[in-house]
Every structure is written in C-alpha cells, then in structure tokens.
Design a protein around this motif. Structure first.
Motif: not given
Length: 443
Positions: A86, A88-92, A94, A154
C-alpha cells in the motif's frame, strides 16, 4: 576489389582513380540509431502471455513476484492485492504497488519531468485500454501538473530511474464514478504497468530551460547534466543494456564537446569527464564486438589511463593487431604492475599470436616449395584451411591479417575457402602498406 581507407588518415588521388573503387571507414559513428529496444509497433495489442512476458522483462527482485505475475490474468484484483504494498497517501489501499525490477538512484522529486512507458488494463481483460507502446514512443510528462491520473501519479512518485512496477489504482483515484465510456466502465479499478526510463528534477530543468543558448554551453551548467547522464549510462551497463549505454555515453560526450570553457580549471574538469566517458564507451564497444569504435574512443580520450590502454589493447587483439595490442597492454602493465586482468590479457595475446605465427609458418613452408606437383598443391590447401578454420573457431577474433607476398593463385585459394566459411577477405592500408585481412561477417 575495393580498398578500405580510414578517412581520418587521409588518402591519395590515385586511390580515388582506382578502377576497383574505395570504401571509407568513418570512426565517429559509434552505433546506429536503433528502434525501441522491445520493438512494439503501433496498433498491436498484447495478449495475456505477451503481457506477462513484458512485465517480467528482467529477473524478479522478490521471491513472490513470479507467482504474482502469473496471477495477473487468472485471478481478480482482490487476490492480487495481497501480493502488493500500500503506497496511497492515507494508507487506505487506494494505490497498491508491486516492484518487478528495482531502479537505481534516488526517488523521483515531487515535480520532476518523467519519461515513462506504461500499459493500462482492466480486471480480467487482456486487451489494454491504453498503452504508450501503441503510440510508438514513451510519454514525457511533468508531475504535479494534473497531466496524469491522481493514482498513477501517486505511484510514479515512489519510483526510481529504470524501475518497472505494477500498480492497482482505485476507481476514485482513476476514472471515478463516471468512468470513460466506452472503454472504462464506471467505478472501475485499473492496473498499470509502468517502466520509468528517466526523469529530470524540476529545479534543474527549470534552471536549464531558462538559460540563454550561450549559457547552456557553459561548463558550470553542462557538468551536472553530464554527470547525471554518466550515472544513467552506468546503470544501463549494469542492466546489460549495452546499446543504450553506448548511446548515453555518446550524448554525454557530445554535450562536453560543445562546452565553452572559461579557465584552465574547467578544462581540467572537462577532460576528466571526457576521459571517463570515452573509457567507458570503449568498454561497451568491446562488449558489443565493435573493436574499431573502441579504438576510436580510446584514441580520443584526453587523458590516457590504465583502463584506456587496457581496453585499447583488448580492442586491437580482436582486430588481429597482435603487436600493437601488446604495446598497449605493456603500457597498462607498467602503469599498474601485477594487475591480474592485464597479465591475463597479455598471456592471451601471446597465445593467439603464437598460434597465428605457427599457422603462417606452415603456410609459407608450403608456398616456398617450388614444386608444382599434386602433393604440394594439396599441402598448401591444407595449410590454408587450417589458417581459416582456426580463425573461424576463435570467438575472440573478428579480424586477422594474412601473410604478405601471397601469389594471386594462393590468394584466390584463400578467398574461395574463406567464402565457404562466411569469412570475407578485405584489403586495408595501414601506415602506407596494403594488407589483406580475414574478416568475420559481424566485423
């Protein structure tokens, strides 16, 4: 028969008037401009097997990569995601990433200009919805300018130069709830395979682009670009992409040769960079069995180092120039005594020269026999065949001189047998003397 002349060494009027013609050898052409390394053609899509092969262009860096690669077209994204990281910036979850080939150097700067090849796929669909390969060339874009999908950008921001990575991007960071009809359905996750060729730091790029043409030639501005290119070429060589390394070293050399110097200190620094570029270029040319071009690079090196003489000697050996090869290697040995690589190359030159002289001696012993009987003719043919066979079997030789003073009949016999081995007989002038050489087809 046309004679070969090195244009840099000059020629005579009688050479131009020769009935047989003349062929120039030009030493400045390092390599032809090849097409893209992987030869993708516009309008051609990839099936699943071809896509898997493309993804695995280099050996995998992770133990689980091969398994994950073979799962891409046989299972859904959810299972594949278990093999990915992972990012993604928010570690979600995505934006997920799988590295297929590690890159070199630093991570891409936030707003760099990148040169990439990519292919975009939908789940369970082996026909790409987008591909730079179909466009016939890599894409060059500036990050942080809204030119790419948010999720793809990203992912690219986590890459290094020469890296190949697979990304799965969530729909809300890709084409969103509306999709992109008719190819992209609404709310669809997408997969990208990205190959990052190069990038330029935005600060460096902006500074250089804003310079005047005269300022762009100043050494203080050229030096950083050259160092970056030398590092890129070195990375290409380490990845065994020798053709690309040759092109990149040539670019660095062209930049340096167009530089305007303001003092002696800059000249010394430029000569150091030129020496490094020419020496490494000669290594690449030897690796690609292009000894003539390796010799050109060594001769143009402003500062002759141990590596320069060593690679010059190695190139001359491939050309069958045993005496000159030994001279270069002896200089290298004097500069760096007991270097095992130099000593090994000297031994190799001695062995090949001794083998050649023995074959030449056997040939002359038959040629000097004035008897014209059938037995002597057969002996000459056997000696000629031994000379040609030994040359053909030696993978380390691309060219070899023939004995001087051959009669037309003997020369004809050599040409006939050499042709049966796909070996050419050519005439070259060196130091005012015409010599016949055996040449392999790739010389």
């Amino acid at each position: 028969m046309a004679s070969f002349k090195n244009a840099l060494e000059g020629f005579k009027l009688k050479d131009l008037m020769s009935q047989d013609g003349m062929v120039f050898e030009l030493g400045d052409d390092y390599i032809e401009e090849d097409e893209d390394e992987y030869h993708y053609k516009p309008g051609v899509t990839l099936n699943s097997d071809e896509m898997i092969k493309m993804i695995n262009m280099e050996d995998s860096d992770g133990e689980e990569d091969d398994e994950a690669q073979n799962m891409i077209f046989t299972i859904g994204f959810e299972t594949l995601k278990e093999k990915m990281s992972d990012i993604s910036p928010n570690r979600d979850g995505k934006v997920l990433k799988l590295v297929k080939r590690k890159g070199t150097g630093d991570i891409i700067p936030h707003d760099a200009q990148v040169t990439i090849h990519y292919i975009g796929y939908l789940e369970h669909n082996d026909e790409p919805f987008d591909s730079t390969y179909a466009h016939g060339r890599p894409n060059s874009v500036r990050l942080n300018q809204g030119q790419l999908l948010a999720g793809l950008e990203c992912g690219i921001k986590t890459m290094q130069k020469h890296e190949i990575a697979v990304f799965i991007v969530s729909s809300d960071l890709a084409y969103g709830k509306f999709g992109c009809p008719p190819r992209i359905p609404p709310n669809e996750d997408v997969l990208f395979v990205v190959h990052l060729f190069d990038f330029i730091d935005n600060g460096t790029l902006g500074t250089f682009e804003n310079l005047t043409p005269e300022e762009k030639k100043m050494f203080c501005h050229v030096a950083k670009r050259v160092n970056d290119m030398l590092n890129t070429a070195r990375a290409s060589y380490q990845r065994h992409n020798i053709k690309m390394a040759i092109k990149e070293y040539k670019i660095a050399i062209d930049w340096l040769n167009g530089t305007v110097l303001k003092n002696e200190e800059e000249e010394q620094e430029m000569n150091k960079l030129l020496t490094k570029a020419y020496t490494n270029l000669s290594i690449c040319c030897n690796k690609m069995d292009m000894p003539r071009l390796a010799c050109v690079a060594c001769n143009k090196s402003p500062e002759k180092t141990v590596k320069t003489y060593f690679n010059h000697g190695r190139a001359l050996l491939k050309m069958g120039e045993y005496t000159r090869s030994m001279q270069m290697l002896q200089i290298a040995n004097k500069m760096e005594p007991r270097n095992p690589d130099i000593l090994k190359e000297i031994q190799l030159v001695n062995e090949k020269q001794r083998k050649y002289l023995d074959a030449e001696k056997r040939l002359w012993s038959k040629c000097l026999n004035t008897s014209k009987n059938q037995e002597n003719t057969t002996d000459i043919q056997i000696a000629i065949r031994d000379l040609c066979d030994n040359f053909a079997r030696d993978d380390g030789l691309l060219r070899q001189p023939l004995p001087e003073g051959l009669t037309p009949e003997e020369e004809g016999c050599i040409r006939e047998y050499a042709a049966s081995l796909n070996i050419h007989v050519t005439e070259h002038e060196r130091m005012g003397t015409q010599r016949l050489y055996l040449n392999k087809s790739n010389y």
